[in-house]
Motif scaffolding. Structure first.
Motif, PDB file in Angstrom:
ATOM      1  N   ASP A 153       0.793  -1.163  -0.103  1.00 48.32           N
ATOM      2  CA  ASP A 153       0.101   0.083   0.084  1.00 48.32           C
ATOM      3  C   ASP A 153       0.884   1.139   0.076  1.00 48.32           C
ATOM      4  OD1 ASP A 153      -2.553  -1.412   0.365  1.00 48.32           O
ATOM      5  OD2 ASP A 153      -1.523  -1.981   2.421  1.00 48.32           O
ATOM      6  N   VAL A 154       0.445   2.207  -0.721  1.00 50.20           N
ATOM      7  CA  VAL A 154       1.357   3.324  -0.719  1.00 50.20           C
ATOM      8  C   VAL A 154       0.360   4.699  -0.535  1.00 50.20           C
ATOM      9  CG1 VAL A 154       2.420   4.900  -2.576  1.00 50.20           C
ATOM     10  CG2 VAL A 154       2.734   2.576  -2.561  1.00 50.20           C
ATOM     11  N   ALA A 155       0.739   5.698   0.131  1.00 49.67           N
ATOM     12  CA  ALA A 155       0.043   7.090   0.683  1.00 49.67           C
ATOM     13  C   ALA A 155       1.092   7.983   0.241  1.00 49.67           C
ATOM     14  CB  ALA A 155      -0.542   7.165   1.681  1.00 49.67           C
ATOM     15  N   THR A 161       2.217   2.462   3.527  1.00 53.65           N
ATOM     16  CA  THR A 161       1.044   2.632   4.643  1.00 53.65           C
ATOM     17  C   THR A 161      -0.068   1.937   4.323  1.00 53.65           C
ATOM     18  OG1 THR A 161       0.357   3.842   6.629  1.00 53.65           O
ATOM     19  CG2 THR A 161       0.721   4.892   4.441  1.00 53.65           C
ATOM     20  N   HIS A 162      -0.949   1.373   5.070  1.00 53.04           N
ATOM     21  CA  HIS A 162      -2.185   0.801   4.633  1.00 53.04           C
ATOM     22  C   HIS A 162      -3.323   1.717   5.055  1.00 53.04           C
ATOM     23  CE1 HIS A 162      -6.124  -1.209   5.643  1.00 53.04           C
ATOM     24  NE2 HIS A 162      -5.893  -1.704   4.341  1.00 53.04           N
ATOM     25  N   ASP A 163      -2.627   2.822   6.223  1.00 49.69           N
ATOM     26  CA  ASP A 163      -3.723   3.577   6.764  1.00 49.69           C
ATOM     27  C   ASP A 163      -3.626   5.113   6.568  1.00 49.69           C
ATOM     28  OD1 ASP A 163      -5.324   1.701   8.562  1.00 49.69           O
ATOM     29  OD2 ASP A 163      -3.425   1.263   9.427  1.00 49.69           O
ATOM     30  N   LEU A 193       9.835  -6.899  14.422  1.00 50.35           N
ATOM     31  CA  LEU A 193      11.101  -6.661  13.898  1.00 50.35           C
ATOM     32  C   LEU A 193      11.315  -4.879  14.358  1.00 50.35           C
ATOM     33  CD1 LEU A 193      11.224  -7.965  10.414  1.00 50.35           C
ATOM     34  CD2 LEU A 193      12.452  -8.831  12.244  1.00 50.35           C
ATOM     35  N   PRO A 194      11.725  -4.876  15.556  1.00 51.14           N
ATOM     36  CA  PRO A 194      11.746  -3.556  16.263  1.00 51.14           C
ATOM     37  C   PRO A 194      12.738  -2.635  15.573  1.00 51.14           C
ATOM     38  CG  PRO A 194      11.831  -5.213  18.050  1.00 51.14           C
ATOM     39  CD  PRO A 194      12.073  -5.989  16.787  1.00 51.14           C
ATOM     40  N   ASP A 195      12.555  -1.405  15.424  1.00 48.35           N
ATOM     41  CA  ASP A 195      13.168  -0.423  14.852  1.00 48.35           C
ATOM     42  C   ASP A 195      13.290  -0.465  13.370  1.00 48.35           C
ATOM     43  OD1 ASP A 195      14.104   0.819  17.469  1.00 48.35           O
ATOM     44  OD2 ASP A 195      15.700  -0.769  17.662  1.00 48.35           O
ATOM     45  N   THR A 196      12.242  -1.070  12.931  1.00 47.69           N
ATOM     46  CA  THR A 196      11.895  -0.813  11.216  1.00 47.69           C
ATOM     47  C   THR A 196      11.139   0.480  11.130  1.00 47.69           C
ATOM     48  OG1 THR A 196      11.758  -3.137  11.348  1.00 47.69           O
ATOM     49  CG2 THR A 196      10.857  -2.036   9.448  1.00 47.69           C
ATOM     50  N   ARG A 197      11.766   0.847   9.974  1.00 47.94           N
ATOM     51  CA  ARG A 197      10.975   2.395   9.486  1.00 47.94           C
ATOM     52  C   ARG A 197      10.150   2.278   8.365  1.00 47.94           C
ATOM     53  NH1 ARG A 197      11.579   4.439  14.407  1.00 47.94           N
ATOM     54  NH2 ARG A 197      13.779   4.232  15.078  1.00 47.94           N
ATOM     55  N   MET A 198       9.331   3.217   8.070  1.00 51.97           N
ATOM     56  CA  MET A 198       8.503   3.091   7.134  1.00 51.97           C
ATOM     57  C   MET A 198       9.170   3.437   5.924  1.00 51.97           C
ATOM     58  SD  MET A 198       5.183   5.741   6.625  1.00 51.97           S
ATOM     59  CE  MET A 198       4.250   5.125   8.055  1.00 51.97           C
ATOM     60  N   PRO A 199       9.052   2.606   4.866  1.00 49.66           N
ATOM     61  CA  PRO A 199       9.932   2.950   3.625  1.00 49.66           C
ATOM     62  C   PRO A 199       9.089   3.758   2.507  1.00 49.66           C
ATOM     63  CG  PRO A 199       9.122   0.879   3.601  1.00 49.66           C
ATOM     64  CD  PRO A 199       8.355   1.242   4.759  1.00 49.66           C
TER      65      PRO A 199
END
Length: 324
Positions: free
Chosen positions: A39-41, A51-53, A113-119
């Motif tokens: 998903d892309v916004a 992001t889905h939301d 997977l902690p500390d993963t960022r929004m790509p």
């Protein structure tokens, strides 16, 4: 005997790894899928993010700190994606699911997977290039709500930016645009060959369907729309999707019945159904003639494919561990 049935990884492999993240998408590729759905916004500064939301979700996102000292927009969770810049969004930890309900099954099966960022979309395309996943189709869902223009980017600018980024990575011939907002299908028609009309009960209205009315396509809603539809209801959905410019119909699994499948065949639209996580249900849908299964658990579906003698998509061999 069945023809080729595609296996689509939903938001990567949402049941197994954090959704819409680089490691989650890479994991789906390593399992082996025909299509990678995500998903892309659009952010406040015009960046394309996964992001889905349209509002930063407290389930998939957690604040870690401010992008700048004293940022008045902080905390970012609960704020519109379109109201936040990429630096603000990149502070969010999107690698740990934080369930709001005890029955959130994904919290039980998804490896955190902690500390993963929004790509960004560009980062995803770069990763897929690096992995050499050339044969995998990218199913890019554009998140847009025509009933909430305050949360949604301008559909034309949004669509054109996504297509431009896909083209920059030489991906247009191996990608599809998906949306519940059928305005995007019309805009995308001259820009990309593959377009999926997403639909569920809540979006079967002219507002979502670019002004189309299912009643004009022979749909009988019966006495109580939203509960029991009339016998000809399913036939109207594929015809409307075809008129909207779709090349594939992608309905909620609850909408799929023999009538819908017959209608899709009549107008020449393949059907990729979402989101199917039960192999028995997937088997039934395959027997009905769907062309694709969208799943949070590609591992389960691969076992089903193998048991039925269906061709399996080849896994992508990682070049090295994928960092978040």
């Amino acid at each position: 005997m069945h023809g080729y049935v595609e296996l689509h990884g939903h938001r990567g492999a949402r049941g197994l790894r954090p959704e819409n993240t680089l490691p989650g998408l890479a994991f789906a590729l390593e399992l082996g899928v025909d299509a990678l759905e995500f998903d892309v916004a659009m952010s406040a500064d015009g960046e394309l993010v996964l992001t889905h939301d349209l509002i930063v979700s407290p389930v998939t996102s957690a604040d870690t700190g401010t992008a700048e000292p004293g940022d008045p927009m902080f905390p970012y969770v609960g704020k519109p994606i379109m109201g936040l810049t990429l630096p603000q969004l990149r502070t969010l930890d999107v690698g740990v699911r934080l369930p709001q309900r005890p029955d959130d099954v994904f919290a039980l099966t998804q490896v955190p997977l902690p500390d993963t960022r929004m790509p960004t979309l560009g980062a995803v395309l770069g990763l897929i290039d690096a992995l050499g996943a050339d044969r995998v189709r990218l199913n890019v869902e554009l998140k847009s709500d025509p009933t909430r223009p305050d949360l949604s980017a301008d559909p034309r600018r949004f669509t054109e930016l996504v297509v431009k980024e896909l083209d920059r990575h030489d991906r247009l011939s191996r990608a599809a645009i998906l949306s519940f907002d059928w305005r995007i299908l019309e805009i995308a028609k001259p820009l990309i060959a593959e377009r999926y009309a997403l639909i569920e009960r809540d979006t079967m209205t002219p507002a979502w369907m670019n002004g189309l009315d299912l009643a004009d396509f022979g749909a009988d809603f019966g006495a109580d729309f939203g509960a029991d539809f009339g016998a000809d209801f399913g036939a109207g959905i594929p015809a409307a999707a075809r008129a909207a410019g779709a090349t594939t119909l992608s309905p909620d699994r609850e909408l799929v019945d023999e009538t819908l499948m017959t209608g899709a065949s009549r107008v020449g639209l393949p059907v990729a159904v979402w989101t199917v996580n039960d192999p028995e249900e997937a088997a039934r849908l395959i027997d009905m003639g769907v062309s694709g299964i969208v799943t949070d658990y590609p591992d389960r579906m691969r076992r089903l494919w193998q048991s039925r003698g269906l061709p399996l998509p080849a896994p992508v061999t990682p070049l090295r561990p994928v960092d978040a």
